[in-house]
Scaffold this active site. Structure first.
Site, PDB file in Angstrom:
ATOM      1  NE  ARG B  49      -3.121  -2.166   3.140  1.00 60.42           N
ATOM      2  CZ  ARG B  49      -3.833  -2.329   4.244  1.00 60.42           C
ATOM      3  NH1 ARG B  49      -3.701  -1.472   5.242  1.00 60.42           N
ATOM      4  NH2 ARG B  49      -4.655  -3.337   4.360  1.00 60.42           N
ATOM      5  CG  ASP B  51      -0.008   5.906   4.398  1.00 59.94           C
ATOM      6  OD1 ASP B  51      -0.552   4.787   4.374  1.00 59.94           O
ATOM      7  OD2 ASP B  51       0.684   6.319   5.351  1.00 59.94           O
ATOM      8  CE1 TYR B 111       6.658   4.050   0.131  1.00 59.99           C
ATOM      9  CE2 TYR B 111       7.819   2.128   0.963  1.00 59.99           C
ATOM     10  CZ  TYR B 111       6.651   2.733   0.544  1.00 59.99           C
ATOM     11  OH  TYR B 111       5.472   2.025   0.554  1.00 59.99           O
ATOM     12  NE  ARG B 196       3.069  10.889   5.534  1.00 62.52           N
ATOM     13  CZ  ARG B 196       1.759  10.913   5.740  1.00 62.52           C
ATOM     14  NH1 ARG B 196       1.016   9.878   5.380  1.00 62.52           N
ATOM     15  NH2 ARG B 196       1.206  11.950   6.321  1.00 62.52           N
TER      16      ARG B 196
END
Lengths: 262, 262
Positions: B49, B51, B111, B196
């Site tokens: 996934r 966000d 990421y 994050r």
């Protein structure tokens, strides 16, 4: 007092850099916002024009203004960016000697042209999409002919106000990047429409429609009728304007931060 | 037949990857457009996934479908991209063995989090803007503690369906780039909200609000109450999903084109 403003803009919604009656240009927006923030008429002069729809990740303009008492340069830059449309952003602002000229003092300009070979949701407005990879080696064989001092009449848009069409090209070549290609060209000056006409003609070589030797013949013909069509404006970025070190280098390197691509 | 679709998306306008009732997600748009183009119900399963508001420059999903006679994969990809919203683009499509699973077969995900230190008209939706440079050395001293196999409970968003919070982190660090910084983290898996929360807490270190040693204490506390707030979603990109070479490598390198950043 004279200042250099280093800025970046998304050219999509503008009719180029240069002030023109009846259309919105980057220079016009800058003059309007600087005048508003400084409460005096301010006129910018840029290092050079960019065409309608062309972007800049680094453009430089000078302007003369008297800063109100107590207004420091970071605050002025902050207020300018609050006034400007989101597609135009001042990045660095610093004083220069009163005779420093954004156009005449510039020693070199670098443009990049971006080609994407994979559909890219981030680059729709910032690149030309091709569904087939062009012949990189053939394009670079042709691009190498541009390096040196040459008359670029064959790749100029209009017989206009320019005194001469000689440019000294320091670098010209295509490079692979993830999902695409980028053409980088660095020269002391550029004539109008030059990069997009060069790119359009190099892409004809890349597609096999023209040989590198034929590209050379067109270049040497000094006639504007043989070049291929100009490549899409959205793929082109003015990405670096170089000045003598004493004018800008200290201003551009706060805290060891790189301002330009290596 | 099973296929892997490699895609990129601008996450700004989507409530993340995962199908959810009542909101628009990337998976939902993909399923809708694949079903429309293939004229059969198609369901995608992603490598993981992302966000709400998070982007992907490389995401991978698998789906099962029977291609109509005479429809080749380049044509299917072209039609899919004509049907998709502009912010979502399929880039590479290839068959895989029927048991190849986009989530379970993935060996590593990378990421990147983008921070801009100069106002940037091109990165407004794709970065966090800071008007002061954070302390890079302190952030990297803290980030180095993440490398290895650790329990990431301290940097997880909710105590949910996850069986465990162990992740093996292969790389984690901040790098200078023109006008800003980028944080890159590569791991075998990520727990929800992890990047994050890690970035938000590292930025607290960079601002001098927390020492690298305090960062380490938070990491080892295995408690979700000490981390700083999650960094802005728009700065985060899923940028690479890695699979065993026999599943995808040949598919990703047409004509010597690099698909990923080196």
């Amino acid at each position: 007092m004279r200042y250099f403003l280093h800025l970046a803009y998304d050219g999509t919604d503008y009719h180029g850099w240069q002030m023109q009656p009846g259309v919105t240009t980057v220079q016009q927006e800058l003059d309007r916002c600087l005048s508003q923030v400084l409460r005096q008429p301010v006129y910018c002069l840029g290092s050079g024009r960019t065409d309608s729809g062309v972007h800049a990740s680094h453009q430089v303009a000078h302007f003369d203004a008297d800063l109100p008492d107590g207004l420091d340069l970071p605050t002025l830059l902050y207020r300018l960016n609050r006034a400007l449309p989101v597609g135009i952003r001042g990045q660095v602002l610093h004083p220069v000697p009163p005779d420093a000229h954004a156009r005449f003092a510039a020693r070199a300009r670098t443009y990049e042209y971006h080609v994407r070979l994979l559909p890219d949701p981030f680059a729709t407005r910032f690149s030309l999409y091709l569904d087939r990879a062009p012949d990189l080696a053939a394009m670079n064989e042709a691009a190498a002919m541009l390096v040196g001092t040459h008359d670029f009449t064959s790749f100029s848009k209009v017989k206009g106000a320019e005194k001469h069409y000689n440019c000294t090209c320091f670098e010209a070549g295509w490079h692979l990047e993830p999902g695409g290609l980028v053409f980088r060209i660095r020269a002391n000056r550029f004539v109008r429409g030059m990069v997009r006409l060069v790119v359009g003609t190099l892409l004809s070589v890349g597609r096999g429609k023209m040989s590198p030797a034929e590209f050379g013949e067109i270049f040497r013909s000094l006639s504007r009728v043989h070049a291929s069509g100009a490549a899409l404006a959205g793929g082109l970025f003015l990405c670096r304007v170089e000045y003598p070190a004493e004018l800008v280098d200290a201003a551009l390197l706060p805290a060891g931060l790189p301002y330009f691509k290596a």
